[in-house]
Design an enzyme around this catalytic site. Structure first.
Site, PDB file in Angstrom:
ATOM      1  N   HIS A 131       1.216  -1.338   0.303  1.00  0.00           N
ATOM      2  CA  HIS A 131      -0.081  -0.050   0.117  1.00  0.00           C
ATOM      3  C   HIS A 131       0.969   0.976  -0.194  1.00  0.00           C
ATOM      4  CE1 HIS A 131      -3.043  -2.994   1.365  1.00  0.00           C
ATOM      5  NE2 HIS A 131      -4.025  -2.103   0.858  1.00  0.00           N
ATOM      6  N   LYS A 135      -0.280   4.672   5.186  1.00  0.00           N
ATOM      7  CA  LYS A 135      -1.373   3.540   5.505  1.00  0.00           C
ATOM      8  C   LYS A 135      -0.700   3.263   6.916  1.00  0.00           C
ATOM      9  CE  LYS A 135      -3.812  -0.658   4.919  1.00  0.00           C
ATOM     10  NZ  LYS A 135      -5.338  -0.137   5.662  1.00  0.00           N
TER      11      LYS A 135
END
Ligand code: NDP
Ligand SMILES: O=C(O)C1=N[C@H](C(=O)O)C[C@H](O)C1
Length: 243
Positions: A131, A135
């Protein structure tokens, strides 16, 4: 047409949701962020969609209960106390919580459950996710839901049989466990691979999110479906008719 209230409205998902709601024919009832009033938003809405932070969950569930409306929760990083709170709220209103609202990942979870059940315990299962650099939780909610699907297929308890955060002299892999690895960087919307590693062969099931609109479309579809539901806890697989 439904009035949809967004919790976490100025975040990345909040912005993606606002676009999808505008194009959907539904009405945007409003949005809140840190310091906002979830009860006021719920009173003005027919359904809530929450993509915010775990710390906001209790207040958001209370708001949905107070207004007697369903709530779709996409926030990740939840622990067992959050899941207990969701179970309690689901006695009073309809609640759907998922680590991933996309059609592709919901179907992937289905396939992973099936593969894990059919391939037997000598096939090691590893889940890899990547990600964007912003995040804050790991493993991702999606990785955990895929791990849960694998555990269901295997008939094991994921909490007891998982390996997370390997580092240093870890010893050999625990037999039958589900392993997790997380990468972070750039602007990656979401990459997940479930690797089933057997003797001299590997099966890899993967999903790539090209942008956040897939999550937003799935969340609005779930919100529409939730409008007609009795109190209870629901899943994306039910929304999409896979269960
Ligand atoms: N289930 C799924 O399919 C998906 C889940 N997610 C999850 O959704 C969540 C949000 O992701 P993303 O939009 O990228 O994150 P962002 O950090 O971009 O946005 C989060 C938003 O929540 C707000 N917020 C913080 N505290 C509260 C509070 N107490 N009440 C209401 N709002 C609050 C933040 O406001 P402020 O800046 O003022 O703090 C911010 O606007 C994450 O947990 C992520 O993992 C993301 C994509 C898909
Ligand atoms: O934080 C994100 O961005 C995402 N979070 C969810 C997760 O934790 O799995 C879903 C998606 O992968 C994007």
């Amino acid at each position: 047409m439904a009035r949809i209230g967004i919790i976490g409205s100025e975040g990345a998902m909040g912005h993606a949701l606002a676009h999808v709601v505008a194009a959907s024919g539904h009405e945007l009832a409003g949005g809140i962020d840190r310091g906002g009033d979830p009860a006021g938003l719920a009173d003005a809405s027919d359904v809530l969609i929450d993509f915010s932070v775990p710390q906001a969950l209790d207040a958001n569930l209370h708001a949905a209960i107070g207004a007697g409306i369903p709530i779709v929760i996409g926030t990740t990083g939840l622990d067992t106390s959050h899941h207990d709170a969701i179970d309690n709220a689901a006695r009073v209103v309809a609640v759907l919580q998922t680590g991933n609202t996309s059609l592709g990942v919901t179907l992937l979870a289905h396939l992973v459950r099936e593969a894990a059940a059919r391939l037997g315990p000598d096939w090691d299962i590893e889940i890899l996710e990547m990600h964007h650099r912003r995040k804050v939780d790991a493993p991702s909610g999606t990785a955990l839901l895929l791990g849960e699907a694998a555990a269901q297929g295997r008939g094991i308890d994921l909490a007891e049989q998982s390996e997370r955060g390997r580092d240093g002299h870890t010893g050999a892999r625990q037999e039958g466990a589900v392993g997790f690895a997380s990468l972070r960087g750039g602007t990656v919307a979401g990459e997940h691979s479930v690797i089933l590693a057997g003797e001299e062969e590997r099966l890899i099931l993967s999903h790539s999110a090209e942008n956040r609109s897939i999550f937003a479309r799935g969340a609005v579809r779930a919100a529409e479906w939730m409008l007609a539901r009795e109190p209870g806890r629901y899943t994306m697989e039910e929304v999409l008719g896979l269960q």
